[in-house]
Design a protein around this motif. Structure first.
Motif, PDB file in Angstrom:
ATOM      1  N   LEU A  92       0.451  -1.490   0.037  1.00 35.77           N
ATOM      2  CA  LEU A  92       0.056   0.019   0.009  1.00 35.77           C
ATOM      3  C   LEU A  92       0.919   1.375   0.205  1.00 35.77           C
ATOM      4  CD1 LEU A  92      -2.782  -1.137   2.511  1.00 35.77           C
ATOM      5  CD2 LEU A  92      -3.341  -0.513  -0.023  1.00 35.77           C
ATOM      6  N   ASN A  93       1.787   1.258   0.422  1.00 33.64           N
ATOM      7  CA  ASN A  93       3.474   2.497   0.753  1.00 33.64           C
ATOM      8  C   ASN A  93       4.278   1.774  -0.170  1.00 33.64           C
ATOM      9  OD1 ASN A  93       1.158   3.916   2.502  1.00 33.64           O
ATOM     10  ND2 ASN A  93       1.141   2.507   3.452  1.00 33.64           N
ATOM     11  N   PRO A  94       4.538   1.534  -1.369  1.00 37.00           N
ATOM     12  CA  PRO A  94       5.780   1.288  -2.277  1.00 37.00           C
ATOM     13  C   PRO A  94       6.948   2.204  -2.010  1.00 37.00           C
ATOM     14  CG  PRO A  94       4.432   1.953  -3.646  1.00 37.00           C
ATOM     15  CD  PRO A  94       2.981   1.364  -1.873  1.00 37.00           C
ATOM     16  N   GLY A  95       6.592   3.633  -1.737  1.00 36.59           N
ATOM     17  CA  GLY A  95       8.017   4.464  -1.807  1.00 36.59           C
ATOM     18  C   GLY A  95       8.539   4.741   0.198  1.00 36.59           C
ATOM     19  N   ARG A  96       7.778   4.305   0.654  1.00 34.79           N
ATOM     20  CA  ARG A  96       8.234   3.316   1.744  1.00 34.79           C
ATOM     21  C   ARG A  96       9.991   2.646   1.909  1.00 34.79           C
ATOM     22  NH1 ARG A  96       4.891   5.989   6.307  1.00 34.79           N
ATOM     23  NH2 ARG A  96       2.922   6.919   5.637  1.00 34.79           N
ATOM     24  N   LEU A  97       9.613   1.823   1.211  1.00 34.21           N
ATOM     25  CA  LEU A  97      10.319   0.847   1.084  1.00 34.21           C
ATOM     26  C   LEU A  97      11.445   1.160   0.319  1.00 34.21           C
ATOM     27  CD1 LEU A  97      11.336  -1.924   2.606  1.00 34.21           C
ATOM     28  CD2 LEU A  97      10.036  -3.155   0.257  1.00 34.21           C
ATOM     29  N   SER A  98      12.630   1.285   0.619  1.00 32.67           N
ATOM     30  CA  SER A  98      13.862   1.231   0.097  1.00 32.67           C
ATOM     31  C   SER A  98      14.287   0.842  -1.099  1.00 32.67           C
ATOM     32  CB  SER A  98      15.670   1.456   1.195  1.00 32.67           C
ATOM     33  OG  SER A  98      16.039   1.517   0.204  1.00 32.67           O
ATOM     34  N   GLU A  99      14.876   0.833  -2.167  1.00 32.30           N
ATOM     35  CA  GLU A  99      15.286  -0.244  -3.540  1.00 32.30           C
ATOM     36  C   GLU A  99      16.215  -0.840  -2.606  1.00 32.30           C
ATOM     37  OE1 GLU A  99      16.372   2.535  -6.503  1.00 32.30           O
ATOM     38  OE2 GLU A  99      13.826   3.248  -7.117  1.00 32.30           O
ATOM     39  N   ALA A 100      17.104  -0.142  -1.793  1.00 30.48           N
ATOM     40  CA  ALA A 100      18.010  -1.463  -1.092  1.00 30.48           C
ATOM     41  C   ALA A 100      17.755  -2.114  -0.824  1.00 30.48           C
ATOM     42  CB  ALA A 100      19.367   0.060  -0.869  1.00 30.48           C
ATOM     43  N   ILE A 101      16.508  -2.532  -0.070  1.00 34.38           N
ATOM     44  CA  ILE A 101      16.214  -3.769   0.406  1.00 34.38           C
ATOM     45  C   ILE A 101      15.402  -4.416  -0.780  1.00 34.38           C
ATOM     46  CG2 ILE A 101      14.361  -5.105   1.386  1.00 34.38           C
ATOM     47  CD1 ILE A 101      16.141  -2.550   3.172  1.00 34.38           C
ATOM     48  N   THR A 102      16.476  -6.239  -0.770  1.00 35.12           N
ATOM     49  CA  THR A 102      16.412  -7.095  -1.979  1.00 35.12           C
ATOM     50  C   THR A 102      16.403  -8.440  -1.214  1.00 35.12           C
ATOM     51  OG1 THR A 102      18.867  -7.877  -1.630  1.00 35.12           O
ATOM     52  CG2 THR A 102      17.823  -6.064  -3.164  1.00 35.12           C
ATOM     53  N   LYS A 103      16.388  -7.988  -0.284  1.00 32.96           N
ATOM     54  CA  LYS A 103      15.484  -9.872   0.659  1.00 32.96           C
ATOM     55  C   LYS A 103      14.217  -9.540   1.537  1.00 32.96           C
ATOM     56  CE  LYS A 103      20.355 -11.626   0.735  1.00 32.96           C
ATOM     57  NZ  LYS A 103      21.256 -12.111   1.723  1.00 32.96           N
ATOM     58  N   GLY A 104      13.613 -10.750   1.498  1.00 27.71           N
ATOM     59  CA  GLY A 104      12.776 -10.494   2.419  1.00 27.71           C
ATOM     60  C   GLY A 104      13.272 -10.495   3.352  1.00 27.71           C
ATOM     61  N   ASP A 105      14.358 -11.146   4.543  1.00 27.16           N
ATOM     62  CA  ASP A 105      14.832 -10.415   5.418  1.00 27.16           C
ATOM     63  C   ASP A 105      15.425  -9.545   5.635  1.00 27.16           C
ATOM     64  OD1 ASP A 105      14.552 -13.311   6.262  1.00 27.16           O
ATOM     65  OD2 ASP A 105      16.069 -14.179   4.953  1.00 27.16           O
ATOM     66  N   GLU A 106      15.673  -9.005   4.628  1.00 24.84           N
ATOM     67  CA  GLU A 106      15.947  -7.473   5.281  1.00 24.84           C
ATOM     68  C   GLU A 106      14.896  -6.285   5.373  1.00 24.84           C
ATOM     69  OE1 GLU A 106      17.945  -6.425   1.521  1.00 24.84           O
ATOM     70  OE2 GLU A 106      19.226  -7.505   2.527  1.00 24.84           O
ATOM     71  N   VAL A 107      13.123  -6.884   5.333  1.00 19.12           N
ATOM     72  CA  VAL A 107      12.530  -5.679   5.543  1.00 19.12           C
ATOM     73  C   VAL A 107      12.142  -5.708   7.324  1.00 19.12           C
ATOM     74  CG1 VAL A 107       9.319  -4.974   4.549  1.00 19.12           C
ATOM     75  CG2 VAL A 107      11.687  -6.290   3.423  1.00 19.12           C
ATOM     76  N   PHE A 108      11.725  -6.305   8.043  1.00 21.94           N
ATOM     77  CA  PHE A 108      10.963  -6.596   8.771  1.00 21.94           C
ATOM     78  C   PHE A 108      11.892  -5.340   9.885  1.00 21.94           C
ATOM     79  CE2 PHE A 108      10.576  -7.940  13.659  1.00 21.94           C
ATOM     80  CZ  PHE A 108       9.818  -7.285  13.625  1.00 21.94           C
ATOM     81  N   PRO A 109      13.403  -5.732   9.829  1.00 24.03           N
ATOM     82  CA  PRO A 109      14.737  -4.712  10.342  1.00 24.03           C
ATOM     83  C   PRO A 109      14.575  -3.026   9.499  1.00 24.03           C
ATOM     84  CG  PRO A 109      15.714  -6.614   9.868  1.00 24.03           C
ATOM     85  CD  PRO A 109      14.318  -7.006   8.882  1.00 24.03           C
ATOM     86  N   TYR A 110      14.586  -3.094   8.176  1.00 25.95           N
ATOM     87  CA  TYR A 110      14.153  -1.514   8.401  1.00 25.95           C
ATOM     88  C   TYR A 110      12.857  -1.392   8.094  1.00 25.95           C
ATOM     89  CZ  TYR A 110      13.163   2.183   4.154  1.00 25.95           C
ATOM     90  OH  TYR A 110      13.147   2.877   3.494  1.00 25.95           O
ATOM     91  N   PHE A 111      12.069  -2.055   8.697  1.00 26.59           N
ATOM     92  CA  PHE A 111      10.429  -1.131   9.355  1.00 26.59           C
ATOM     93  C   PHE A 111      11.222  -0.772  10.770  1.00 26.59           C
ATOM     94  CE2 PHE A 111       6.834  -1.728  12.250  1.00 26.59           C
ATOM     95  CZ  PHE A 111       5.795  -0.981  11.046  1.00 26.59           C
ATOM     96  N   ILE A 112      11.279  -1.730  11.516  1.00 28.08           N
ATOM     97  CA  ILE A 112      11.522  -0.957  12.677  1.00 28.08           C
ATOM     98  C   ILE A 112      12.663  -0.148  12.591  1.00 28.08           C
ATOM     99  CG2 ILE A 112      13.087  -1.971  14.825  1.00 28.08           C
ATOM    100  CD1 ILE A 112      12.762  -4.936  14.138  1.00 28.08           C
TER     101      ILE A 112
END
Length: 540
Positions: A303-323
């Motif tokens: 719903l908010n694609p602009g909030r996720l950095s393009e540097a995030i390439t693995k699912g494992d990195e998403v939660f840490p980035y969100f934190i």
């Protein structure tokens, strides 16, 4: 809500949360340091830990930063089918609580693999010990790496530096605190991990401008899919997850030193069983929480694609980035402390179990000196060396290109099949039959290792074939190797390597509850409704 910049991920309040947690851990380690006067105290707390504390310790040891990061990463990339693996845990726990725990409590002092020597000789004990050590060196490396991955994302620091700092910090606490310090902190660590997971779910559900839209979006995209009814053992299907989970948890609760050591902490069989059930309930809650986080994260960023950095390439990195980028000041630090707790509970518990295993299975068995002080010193030195090896392995894992969950299951399947391909079979044959002999089980193990080694060499990606024309997924290979071991060992014991029956006290046949259950089943088929009263269960 604006996306935070990397340099603003951690505030003074966030650091305060982490520092407070770390000071607590250090204080607990220091509190118990002077009490460690023998290996019995250092590794099994003289069997004086309350059952519920031992149970929460099981939960905290079983779950880790792998759960904290890899489960959300998996559901973000895939769906919920992996939870079928975890759903097999109750079957394994009930099985072990009824039949296995009493055997351990009356047959061993400190190491699970003492049982194998009593039943099948020292080679059996050596086989079990080596399989445990290799598997858990990999595990603690994965846990430490997962933690460094998160901190690297949030803090913007090099993962290798974080691995070194956190690894040494956890090692120091484990070295001084002993098992008493470990289990006490694990109670707090387990509670903190669950609280932080629930806090993140609440934030995703109520505190964003998407409200429940993240849930409905993920649901519509199939991110909550659990079962694929297609029977196919050659791909990552529901059947593969379920079979792999049943094998994994049977092995974990029946043969793993980290679990067996906690069976020994409680003052009685009843307390140990109660603690195991409490630990299972906590595990189920944690699995649901962290699977749900992954699905909600997918919905949030869809719903908010602009909030996720393009540097995030693995699912494992998403939660840490969100934190780091989405949680408010203070909450980020609290969740980071929860992640610290998740990792440290597993690492400290595993390092203590590795120390107990090596001290009992090698040093105490072969050393001429039975001085309690010397044994304790050796145990501490083993923990120190193991911790340093763990740090080195975590640094090497930083080079792996795939996800953490995939890496763990791939390597676990290969190691489990080649090194421990008959470990579960070894224990089950020892527990449930008196006819399997030492030479018979060795024959089965040798055949199983040869077959497994050939399958791994000629595998096609993640597809192996034990039987030509019947391809199976790599993750199911340990299941079939254990079946092969059991069948060949039993047949060889009845024909080529016959011997005297094993002592009854080393099997379930010496446990009156098993006899009562078996007689009840027979009476059902005979049309009888009741079985005669059995004597109280054997075991302390």
């Amino acid at each position: 809500m604006e996306q935070a910049t990397p340099e603003n991920y951690m505030t003074w309040l966030d650091w305060g949360m982490i520092v407070t947690y770390m000071l607590f851990v250090i204080a607990v380690g220091s509190l118990f340091a002077k009490r460690q006067t023998s290996t019995d105290r250092y590794f099994v707390a003289e069997r004086k830990i309350p059952g519920w504390v031992a149970g929460i310790s099981m939960f905290a040891t079983l779950l880790s930063s792998f759960t904290f990061i890899a489960f959300p990463g998996w559901t973000y990339d895939h769906d919920w089918q992996l939870i079928l693996r975890e759903s097999m845990a109750p079957f394994a726990v009930i099985f072990c609580a009824i039949l296995i725990i009493p055997i351990y409590r009356r047959a061993i002092r400190m190491s699970a693999y003492e049982y194998l020597e009593k039943r099948f000789g020292y080679i059996g004990r050596l086989y079990g010990t080596i399989g445990f050590l290799i598997g858990h060196f990999i595990k603690v490396g994965v846990v430490l790496y997962a933690l460094s991955l998160t901190l690297s994302t949030v803090l913007g620091l090099d993962t290798k530096t974080i691995i070194l700092i956190l690894g040494l910090g956890t090692l120091i606490f484990t070295f001084f605190g002993g098992i008493e310090g470990v289990v006490l902190t694990e109670v707090v660590q387990g509670a903190l991990m669950l609280f932080c997971g629930l806090l993140v779910i609440a934030f995703l559900s109520f505190k964003t401008d998407t409200s429940f839209a993240a849930f409905s979006t993920a649901w519509d995209a199939g991110k909550f899919k659990v079962i694929d009814p297609t029977f196919d053992l050659s791909r990552e299907s529901s059947w593969v997850f379920a079979l792999f989970g049943l094998f994994m948890f049977l092995t974990k609760y029946s043969t793993d030193q980290t679990m067996v050591q906690r069976y020994l902490l409680a003052p009685s069989v009843k307390e140990a069983v109660r603690g195991t059930m409490i630990g299972l309930a906590c595990c189920i809650l944690a699995w649901v929480i962290f699977f749900l986080i992954g699905s909600l994260l997918w919905g949030f960023y869809d719903l908010n694609p602009g909030r996720l950095s393009e540097a995030i390439t693995k699912g494992d990195e998403v939660f840490p980035y969100f934190i780091g980028s989405e949680l408010p000041m203070g909450v980020t630090g609290l969740v980071m402390a929860g992640l610290f707790a998740a990792a440290q509970s597993t690492i400290s518990g595993d390092l203590n179990s590795i120390g107990a295993c090596i001290t009992s299975d090698f040093y105490c068995r072969f050393s001429k000196s039975q001085n309690a002080r010397t044994q304790l010193l050796m145990g501490k030195m083993v923990i120190l060396l193991s911790g340093l090896l763990m740090i080195g392995l975590a640094i090497l894992m930083d080079l792996y290109p795939g996800g953490i969950a995939e890496f763990t299951m791939d390597v676990g399947a290969i190691v489990g099949a080649i090194i421990g391909g008959g470990l579960l079979a070894l224990f089950l044959m020892g527990f449930f039959t008196r006819r399997v002999t030492k030479n018979g089980i060795y024959f089965g193990l040798c055949c199983s290792v040869i077959i497994t080694f050939i399958c791994v060499i000629f595998k096609d990606g993640k597809i192996v074939s034990i039987i030509p024309g019947f391809p199976i997924h790599l993750w199911t290979l340990p299941i079939f190797t254990n079946i092969i071991t059991m069948v060949l060992a039993y047949l060889a014991s009845l024909t080529l390597f016959r011997g005297a029956p094993a002592p009854i006290e080393l099997t379930v046949h010496g446990y009156d509850l098993y006899s009562k259950l078996l007689l009840s089943v027979k009476n059902i088929f005979r049309g009888k409704s009741k079985a005669p009263k059995a004597k109280p269960p054997i075991g302390r």
